[in-house]
Enzyme design. Structure first.
Site, PDB file in Angstrom:
ATOM      1  N   HIS A 171      49.941  91.964 -59.166  1.00  0.00           N
ATOM      2  CA  HIS A 171      50.184  90.696 -58.460  1.00  0.00           C
ATOM      3  C   HIS A 171      50.606  90.972 -57.035  1.00  0.00           C
ATOM      4  CE1 HIS A 171      50.769  90.000 -62.730  1.00  0.00           C
ATOM      5  NE2 HIS A 171      50.390  88.754 -62.523  1.00  0.00           N
ATOM      6  N   LYS A 220      43.458  92.743 -64.569  1.00  0.00           N
ATOM      7  CA  LYS A 220      43.810  91.448 -63.952  1.00  0.00           C
ATOM      8  C   LYS A 220      44.468  91.635 -62.582  1.00  0.00           C
ATOM      9  CE  LYS A 220      47.250  87.864 -64.159  1.00  0.00           C
ATOM     10  NZ  LYS A 220      48.483  87.384 -64.770  1.00  0.00           N
ATOM     11  N   LYS A 226      33.839  67.394 -40.312  1.00  0.00           N
ATOM     12  CA  LYS A 226      32.506  66.786 -40.211  1.00  0.00           C
ATOM     13  C   LYS A 226      31.732  67.236 -38.965  1.00  0.00           C
ATOM     14  CE  LYS A 226      33.319  62.667 -42.986  1.00  0.00           C
ATOM     15  NZ  LYS A 226      33.214  61.226 -43.125  1.00  0.00           N
ATOM     16  N   ASP A 262      26.939  58.824 -44.506  1.00  0.00           N
ATOM     17  CA  ASP A 262      27.973  57.800 -44.269  1.00  0.00           C
ATOM     18  C   ASP A 262      27.375  56.521 -43.690  1.00  0.00           C
ATOM     19  OD1 ASP A 262      30.286  59.014 -45.182  1.00  0.00           O
ATOM     20  OD2 ASP A 262      30.767  59.959 -43.263  1.00  0.00           O
TER      21      ASP A 262
HETATM   22  P1  NAP Z   1      39.122  59.243 -37.644  1.00  0.00           P
HETATM   23  O1  NAP Z   1      37.939  59.965 -37.108  1.00  0.00           O
HETATM   24  O2  NAP Z   1      40.454  59.911 -37.623  1.00  0.00           O
HETATM   25  O3  NAP Z   1      39.243  57.852 -36.777  1.00  0.00           O
HETATM   26  C1  NAP Z   1      40.311  56.976 -37.005  1.00  0.00           C
HETATM   27  C2  NAP Z   1      40.068  55.678 -36.219  1.00  0.00           C
HETATM   28  O4  NAP Z   1      41.078  54.740 -36.575  1.00  0.00           O
HETATM   29  C3  NAP Z   1      40.147  55.869 -34.710  1.00  0.00           C
HETATM   30  O5  NAP Z   1      39.267  54.987 -34.099  1.00  0.00           O
HETATM   31  C4  NAP Z   1      41.609  55.482 -34.429  1.00  0.00           C
HETATM   32  O6  NAP Z   1      41.826  55.040 -33.109  1.00  0.00           O
HETATM   33  C5  NAP Z   1      41.779  54.339 -35.392  1.00  0.00           C
HETATM   34  N1  NAP Z   1      43.175  54.085 -35.724  1.00  0.00           N
HETATM   35  C6  NAP Z   1      43.992  54.859 -36.481  1.00  0.00           C
HETATM   36  N2  NAP Z   1      45.195  54.287 -36.595  1.00  0.00           N
HETATM   37  C7  NAP Z   1      45.149  53.128 -35.876  1.00  0.00           C
HETATM   38  C8  NAP Z   1      46.086  52.096 -35.611  1.00  0.00           C
HETATM   39  N3  NAP Z   1      47.320  52.143 -36.097  1.00  0.00           N
HETATM   40  N4  NAP Z   1      45.681  51.064 -34.856  1.00  0.00           N
HETATM   41  C9  NAP Z   1      44.432  50.998 -34.362  1.00  0.00           C
HETATM   42  N5  NAP Z   1      43.506  51.950 -34.575  1.00  0.00           N
HETATM   43  C10 NAP Z   1      43.862  52.989 -35.325  1.00  0.00           C
HETATM   44  O7  NAP Z   1      38.888  58.766 -39.121  1.00  0.00           O
HETATM   45  P2  NAP Z   1      37.501  58.304 -39.813  1.00  0.00           P
HETATM   46  O8  NAP Z   1      36.860  59.448 -40.476  1.00  0.00           O
HETATM   47  O9  NAP Z   1      36.712  57.557 -38.811  1.00  0.00           O
HETATM   48  O10 NAP Z   1      38.050  57.323 -40.947  1.00  0.00           O
HETATM   49  C11 NAP Z   1      38.617  56.072 -40.614  1.00  0.00           C
HETATM   50  C12 NAP Z   1      38.856  55.249 -41.868  1.00  0.00           C
HETATM   51  O11 NAP Z   1      37.637  55.034 -42.551  1.00  0.00           O
HETATM   52  C13 NAP Z   1      39.798  55.901 -42.884  1.00  0.00           C
HETATM   53  O12 NAP Z   1      40.615  54.919 -43.444  1.00  0.00           O
HETATM   54  C14 NAP Z   1      38.859  56.444 -43.932  1.00  0.00           C
HETATM   55  O13 NAP Z   1      39.485  56.520 -45.211  1.00  0.00           O
HETATM   56  C15 NAP Z   1      37.774  55.391 -43.916  1.00  0.00           C
HETATM   57  N6  NAP Z   1      36.511  55.949 -44.400  1.00  0.00           N
HETATM   58  C16 NAP Z   1      35.969  55.364 -45.513  1.00  0.00           C
HETATM   59  C17 NAP Z   1      34.777  55.831 -46.008  1.00  0.00           C
HETATM   60  C18 NAP Z   1      34.205  55.189 -47.229  1.00  0.00           C
HETATM   61  O14 NAP Z   1      33.336  55.792 -47.856  1.00  0.00           O
HETATM   62  N7  NAP Z   1      34.614  53.984 -47.560  1.00  0.00           N
HETATM   63  C19 NAP Z   1      34.118  56.894 -45.380  1.00  0.00           C
HETATM   64  C20 NAP Z   1      34.675  57.456 -44.225  1.00  0.00           C
HETATM   65  C21 NAP Z   1      35.884  56.962 -43.743  1.00  0.00           C
HETATM   66  P3  NAP Z   1      42.205  56.079 -31.947  1.00  0.00           P
HETATM   67  O15 NAP Z   1      40.897  56.680 -31.497  1.00  0.00           O
HETATM   68  O16 NAP Z   1      42.838  55.253 -30.907  1.00  0.00           O
HETATM   69  O17 NAP Z   1      43.130  57.098 -32.537  1.00  0.00           O
END
Ligand code: NAP
Length: 522
Positions: free
Chosen positions: A139, A166, A311, A348
Site C-alpha cells: 500500500h 495486490k 467541454k 447539447d
Molecule cells: P457556465 O458555462 O458556467 O455558465 C453559467 C452562466 O450562468 C453564465 O452565463 C453566468 O453569467 C450565468 N450566471 C451564473 N450565476 C448567475 C447569477 N447569479 N446571475 C446571473 N447569471 C448568472 O455553465 P453552463 O454549462 O452554461 O450551465 C449553465 C446552467 O445550465 C447550469 O445550471 C447547468 O446545470 C445547466 N445545464 C443544463 C443542461 C441540461 O441538460 N438540462 C445542460 C447543460 C447545462 P456570467 O457570465 O456573468 O458569470
C-alpha cells in the site's frame, strides 16, 4: 462509422462477465455490527468479505463470524506501518493470521514487507496454507506507483510465493487509472491493482474489464476501509459490476466535479434495458483531459460525455470535430469510430432545441428568441436558435462582454446585451434560460423580470433541479408554454446513445424514468 454492436437477438446478450470478485470490506469493530454489515453486503451482491482484525475491539470472537458466514473471507490484520491499526508486535500480529488459516479461511492478506517473517512463523508452527490463498499486498497512501514500480513489486510478490498479488496506491491524477489498467492487462498471475481516492474510482469499478482478481467495495457510502471505495450497492445497481467482463464496451462522463452527474444512472439503465454489454462510469478528471481521453480510448473506452469544466479543453484530444463544435467552441460527446478516430460532437444544442421546436411547429423561423446566459449552455442555445432559423436572437448575460463576444462569434442575427437592457428589445416569442439561476438551493430566484413573460410564449429552462423552476412556474401562470431542463438533459443523452449505438433503438422513456426516479430520491 462507429464500432459495430450486435443488434437485438441472441448475439445481443452480454458476454459472460469476468470472474473478478466483488469484495466488501467490513469496518465494524464488534460482532453484532459485523453481522449486520455482512448481511447488508450479501443482500447487495458481495461475493467475498474482508475482515480487518486490526479494526476489532479486543476479545472479539471473530472466528465465530467466519464459521457462520455463507460468504468466503479475506482476513487481514493490517500493521500500523502499512496504514492499518495493529500495533501488536510482528509475531503476535502474524500469528492471528495463522489462526485464521487454521480456521479454514479462504484468503489471508499479508504485507509484502512481512512476507519473509510470515513464512518463517508458518513453518515454525508447522501449519500449511492448504486451501487458504495468500495475498501479498503493498500500500502507498501518499502517491501512485510508476508502471516500473508496479511491475517490480508484483514480481517480488510472485517470488515470495503469493497466490494473489495486490497493490493499492494513492491516485494523484485520473491518468493513474490508465496505468492500473495497463499493468492488470499484462499481469501473469492473479493480481489486484487499485488506485485509491476519488480520482481512482474507475480502477475499482472497472476491475472486471481488465481481469483483476477482485475489487473492494464499502458496505455503505462513507463507510470505506480505504479512500475511494464505492459502496457495494452502487457497484452492482448503478455501475453494473457483475455484468462487466473483458468484452464490455466502456463509456463515461468526464467532469470536475462529476459525482453529481446522473449519466451513469441514465445510460447504464438504458444499456440494461437493451441488453447491451456496456457500462458507463463517472470519470473525475482534474487536468490533462485530452491525454486522458486518448489513453482511455486505447484501453477500451468507446465514448465519453463531457461536462463542466472540460467541454472546451477536450477538443484538443479529438481527431475530428463536427461543425457545431467549431462554431459553439465546446463539445459534450466523444465517439470512437470504427477507424479508432475520436470524433467530437455537441448534442447539447439539439437536446435543448428539439423539445422547444416541438412546441413552435418544427423550427424557429419567424421567431424572436431571447437567451439568458452566455456560458457553455448559452453558446449551444445561441447556435441552436440560429440553426433553427430564428428571425433574430438576443443573448443577455450578467457579464455583458461575454454576451457581446458570443454574438460577434455567431455573426449577423445575434445581439449581445447586458441583463438590464432586455426591456429595450421588445417582445419575444421564445425565452431560454441557460444560467444556473433558480437551481437548488436558490429555488426562489428567477433569471428575468417576470413582466416579460407573456401568454403563448415558449419558455425553456436548462435548470432541471428542481424540475419546475420559478421561471417555469411564473411562465405557466401567465399562459406560457413550458419546456423543462429535463427534456434537454434526456434529449442530449438520447443523441449520445444514438451516436454510440447507431443500430439500437434508444429507450427514451426508460431514460426519462431513470432520471425522474433519481431526482425524486435526492
Ligand atoms: P457556465 O458555462 O458556467 O455558465 C453559467 C452562466 O450562468 C453564465 O452565463 C453566468 O453569467 C450565468 N450566471 C451564473 N450565476 C448567475 C447569477 N447569479 N446571475 C446571473 N447569471 C448568472 O455553465 P453552463 O454549462 O452554461 O450551465 C449553465 C446552467 O445550465 C447550469 O445550471 C447547468 O446545470 C445547466 N445545464 C443544463 C443542461 C441540461 O441538460 N438540462 C445542460 C447543460 C447545462 P456570467 O457570465 O456573468 O458569470
Amino acid at each position: 462509422m462507429t464500432l459495430p454492436i450486435p443488434t437485438r437477438g441472441a448475439a445481443h446478450r452480454p458476454t459472460a462477465p469476468s470472474a473478478t470478485l466483488l469484495c466488501v470490506s467490513l469496518t465494524a469493530s464488534n460482532l453484532p455490527s459485523l453481522r449486520s454489515q455482512l448481511s447488508a453486503a450479501i443482500a447487495a451482491g458481495a461475493q467475498i468479505a474482508e475482515l480487518r482484525l486490526d479494526l476489532l475491539e479486543p476479545e472479539t470472537d471473530w472466528k465465530s463470524l467466519l464459521e457462520q458466514s455463507p460468504l468466503p473471507f479475506i482476513v487481514t490484520n493490517r500493521a500500523q506501518w502499512e496504514g492499518g491499526n495493529s500495533t501488536l508486535d510482528e509475531p503476535q500480529r502474524l500469528s492471528m493470521l495463522i489462526d485464521a488459516i487454521e480456521a479454514g479461511v479462504s484468503h489471508i492478506d499479508v504485507e509484502l514487507k512481512a512476507a519473509d517473517e510470515f513464512w518463517k512463523l508458518l513453518n515454525n508452527r508447522g501449519v500449511k496454507l492448504s486451501s487458504t490463498k495468500l495475498i501479498l499486498s503493498h500500500h502507498n497512501f501518499d502517491r501512485p506507483l510508476s508502471a516500473e514500480e508496479i511491475r517490480a513489486t508484483l514480481s517480488s510478490m510472485k517470488s515470495k510465493n503469493a497466490d494473489v498479488a495486490k497493490i493499492a496506491m494513492m491516485a494523484k491524477s485520473a491518468l493513474d487509472n490508465c496505468t492500473v489498467f495497463r499493468e492488470l492487462q499484462r499481469a501473469d498471475m492473479p493480481t489486484i491493482v487499485l488506485a485509491m481516492g476519488d480520482l481512482g474510482k474507475p480502477s475499482r469499478i472497472l476491475a472486471g474489464k481488465f481481469g483483476a482478481y477482485l475489487t473492494f467495495a464499502s458496505v455503505a457510502q462513507g463507510k470505506g476501509s480505504a479512500p475511494g471505495q464505492v459502496d457495494v450497492k452502487s457497484m452492482v445497481d448503478v455501475y453494473r459490476f457483475g455484468e462487466i467482463g473483458r468484452e464490455t464496451r466502456l463509456y463515461g462522463v468526464i467532469g470536475n466535479p462529476v459525482m453529481q452527474s446522473m449519466g451513469p444512472v441514465l445510460h447504464n439503465g438504458a444499456y440494461r434495458e437493451r441488453g447491451l454489454d456496456a457500462a458507463y462510469v463517472h470519470l473525475l478528471v482534474e487536468g490533462e483531459v485530452a491525454r486522458f481521453v486518448r489513453e482511455m480510448s486505447e484501453l477500451g473506452f468507446c465514448g465519453f460525455s463531457v461536462t463542466i469544466p472540460w467541454k472546451m479543453d477536450v477538443i484538443e484530444g479529438m481527431d475530428e470535430v463536427e461543425e457545431a463544435v467549431t462554431k459553439i467552441g465546446a463539445m459534450n460527446t466523444v465517439v470512437k469510430g470504427l477507424d479508432g478516430k475520436l470524433k467530437g460532437r455537441n448534442t447539447d444544442w439539439r437536446g435543448a432545441l428539439d423539445p422547444i421546436c416541438q412546441k413552435t411547429g418544427g423550427d424557429l423561423r419567424g421567431k424572436r428568441v431571447l437567451i439568458l446566459g452566455a456560458g457553455g449552455a448559452g453558446k449551444a442555445m445561441v447556435y441552436g436558435a440560429v440553426e433553427s432559423g430564428a428571425e433574430d436572437v438576443v443573448v443577455a448575460n450578467r457579464t455583458k462582454e461575454k454576451a457581446v463576444r458570443l454574438a460577434d462569434d455567431m455573426g449577423g442575427k445575434v445581439a449581445g446585451i447586458g441583463m438590464g437592457e432586455i426591456g429595450e428589445y421588445g417582445a419575444f416569442d421564445v425565452v431560454m434560460n441557460s444560467t444556473s439561476v433558480g437551481m437548488i438551493p436558490n429555488v426562489e430566484e428567477c433569471p428575468v423580470n417576470v413582466e416579460l413573460l407573456k401568454e403563448g410564449m415558449v419558455v425553456f429552462d436548462a435548470v432541471y433541479n428542481p424540475l419546475e423552476t420559478r421561471l417555469l412556474q411564473e411562465a405557466r401562470e401567465r399562459g406560457g408554454v413550458c419546456v423543462s431542463g429535463l427534456d434537454m438533459f434526456v434529449g442530449q443523452a438520447e443523441l449520445q446513445f444514438a451516436a454510440w449505438f447507431p443500430e439500437v433503438e434508444v429507450p427514451v422513456e426508460e431514460m426519462r424514468e431513470a432520471v425522474l426516479k433519481q431526482l425524486g430520491s435526492q
